[in-house]
Design a protein around this motif. Structure first.
Motif, mmCIF file in Angstrom:
data_model
loop_
_atom_site.group_PDB
_atom_site.id
_atom_site.type_symbol
_atom_site.label_atom_id
_atom_site.label_comp_id
_atom_site.label_asym_id
_atom_site.label_seq_id
_atom_site.Cartn_x
_atom_site.Cartn_y
_atom_site.Cartn_z
ATOM 1 N N GLN A 1 0.847 -1.188 0.000
ATOM 2 C CA GLN A 1 0.000 0.000 0.000
ATOM 3 C C GLN A 1 0.890 1.249 0.000
ATOM 4 O O GLN A 1 1.818 1.359 0.783
ATOM 5 N N ARG A 2 0.551 2.156 -0.895
ATOM 6 C CA ARG A 2 1.354 3.364 -1.028
ATOM 7 C C ARG A 2 1.045 4.342 0.092
ATOM 8 O O ARG A 2 -0.104 4.617 0.398
ATOM 9 N N GLN A 3 2.085 4.882 0.732
ATOM 10 C CA GLN A 3 1.904 5.880 1.773
ATOM 11 C C GLN A 3 2.909 7.010 1.599
ATOM 12 O O GLN A 3 4.078 6.763 1.296
ATOM 13 N N LEU A 4 2.430 8.209 1.816
ATOM 14 C CA LEU A 4 3.263 9.406 1.793
ATOM 15 C C LEU A 4 2.962 10.160 3.085
ATOM 16 O O LEU A 4 1.817 10.559 3.310
ATOM 17 N N VAL A 5 3.968 10.331 3.932
ATOM 18 C CA VAL A 5 3.747 10.932 5.239
ATOM 19 C C VAL A 5 4.662 12.132 5.406
ATOM 20 O O VAL A 5 5.884 11.986 5.532
ATOM 21 N N GLU A 6 4.041 13.300 5.440
ATOM 22 C CA GLU A 6 4.790 14.548 5.561
ATOM 23 C C GLU A 6 4.872 14.980 7.022
ATOM 24 O O GLU A 6 3.938 14.739 7.803
ATOM 25 N N SER A 7 5.966 15.648 7.368
ATOM 26 C CA SER A 7 6.123 16.154 8.725
ATOM 27 C C SER A 7 7.048 17.361 8.712
ATOM 28 O O SER A 7 7.727 17.614 7.710
ATOM 29 N N GLY A 8 7.072 18.075 9.835
ATOM 30 C CA GLY A 8 8.031 19.167 9.982
ATOM 31 C C GLY A 8 7.457 20.565 9.877
ATOM 32 O O GLY A 8 8.178 21.548 10.055
ATOM 33 N N GLY A 9 6.176 20.678 9.585
ATOM 34 C CA GLY A 9 5.591 21.998 9.485
ATOM 35 C C GLY A 9 5.449 22.665 10.842
ATOM 36 O O GLY A 9 5.750 22.077 11.884
ATOM 37 N N GLY A 10 4.994 23.906 10.807
ATOM 38 C CA GLY A 10 4.798 24.626 12.050
ATOM 39 C C GLY A 10 4.527 26.089 11.805
ATOM 40 O O GLY A 10 4.340 26.525 10.658
ATOM 41 N N LEU A 11 4.519 26.831 12.900
ATOM 42 C CA LEU A 11 4.314 28.280 12.858
ATOM 43 C C LEU A 11 5.656 28.963 13.063
ATOM 44 O O LEU A 11 6.323 28.714 14.083
ATOM 45 N N VAL A 12 6.047 29.787 12.106
ATOM 46 C CA VAL A 12 7.315 30.505 12.207
ATOM 47 C C VAL A 12 7.107 31.953 11.820
ATOM 48 O O VAL A 12 6.104 32.313 11.196
ATOM 49 N N GLN A 13 8.083 32.763 12.172
ATOM 50 C CA GLN A 13 8.049 34.177 11.807
ATOM 51 C C GLN A 13 8.732 34.383 10.456
ATOM 52 O O GLN A 13 9.565 33.559 10.038
ATOM 53 N N PRO A 14 8.403 35.452 9.763
ATOM 54 C CA PRO A 14 9.084 35.741 8.496
ATOM 55 C C PRO A 14 10.594 35.768 8.682
ATOM 56 O O PRO A 14 11.098 36.288 9.685
ATOM 57 N N GLY A 15 11.281 35.190 7.715
ATOM 58 C CA GLY A 15 12.741 35.133 7.775
ATOM 59 C C GLY A 15 13.294 33.876 8.403
ATOM 60 O O GLY A 15 14.497 33.597 8.273
ATOM 61 N N GLU A 16 12.459 33.124 9.078
ATOM 62 C CA GLU A 16 12.922 31.895 9.727
ATOM 63 C C GLU A 16 12.924 30.726 8.738
ATOM 64 O O GLU A 16 12.531 30.858 7.572
ATOM 65 N N SER A 17 13.373 29.585 9.237
ATOM 66 C CA SER A 17 13.525 28.401 8.387
ATOM 67 C C SER A 17 12.742 27.223 8.951
ATOM 68 O O SER A 17 12.464 27.158 10.152
ATOM 69 N N LEU A 18 12.404 26.302 8.072
ATOM 70 C CA LEU A 18 11.811 25.020 8.446
ATOM 71 C C LEU A 18 12.356 23.959 7.509
ATOM 72 O O LEU A 18 12.704 24.252 6.359
ATOM 73 N N ARG A 19 12.370 22.739 8.011
ATOM 74 C CA ARG A 19 12.762 21.603 7.178
ATOM 75 C C ARG A 19 11.634 20.586 7.203
ATOM 76 O O ARG A 19 11.280 20.071 8.267
ATOM 77 N N LEU A 20 11.080 20.327 6.058
ATOM 78 C CA LEU A 20 10.012 19.350 5.923
ATOM 79 C C LEU A 20 10.601 18.004 5.513
ATOM 80 O O LEU A 20 11.586 17.956 4.765
#
Length: 114
Positions: free
Chosen positions: A1-20
């Motif tokens: 069974q095919r699965q795609l599971v995303e993670s790493g999002g959130g609330l950040v301020q402009p100029g900041e970074s995130l890694r998904l």
């Protein structure tokens, strides 16, 4: 069974970074191009970054120079490093094959706000 599971999002301020991150299963990963897509409220889902099976990447103009996509064929995962985030990057982010399968994961919410 095919699965795609995303993670790493959130609330950040402009100029900041995130890694998904996106973990996959049931996908013939190494032979497929993979992409990160996003859908903002009231807008169509759009492709923001794509990486071929050979590791060549390209980006939507709106994120070029700020977002970087990578893949790990051994782990069957794909990541999106997002730097210098802007309020207009606010969206639910999804990974999928490129071109995409008809089924999608749940996505991960990214909110950029001061």
């Amino acid at each position: 069974q095919r699965q795609l599971v995303e993670s790493g999002g959130g609330l950040v301020q402009p100029g900041e970074s995130l890694r998904l991150s996106c973990a996959t299963s049931g996908v013939p990963f190494s032979i497929n191009a993979m992409g990160w897509y996003r859908q903002a409220p009231g807008k169509e889902r759009e492709l923001v970054a794509r990486i071929t099976s050979r590791g060549a990447a390209d980006y939507a103009d709106s994120v070029k120079g700020r977002f970087f996509i990578s893949r790990d064929d051994g782990k069957k995962s794909v990541a999106l490093q997002m730097n210098n985030l802007k309020p207009e990057d606010t969206a639910v982010y999804y990974c999928n094959r490129n071109p995409p399968y008809s089924t999608w994961g749940q996505g991960t919410q990214v909110t950029v706000s001061s």
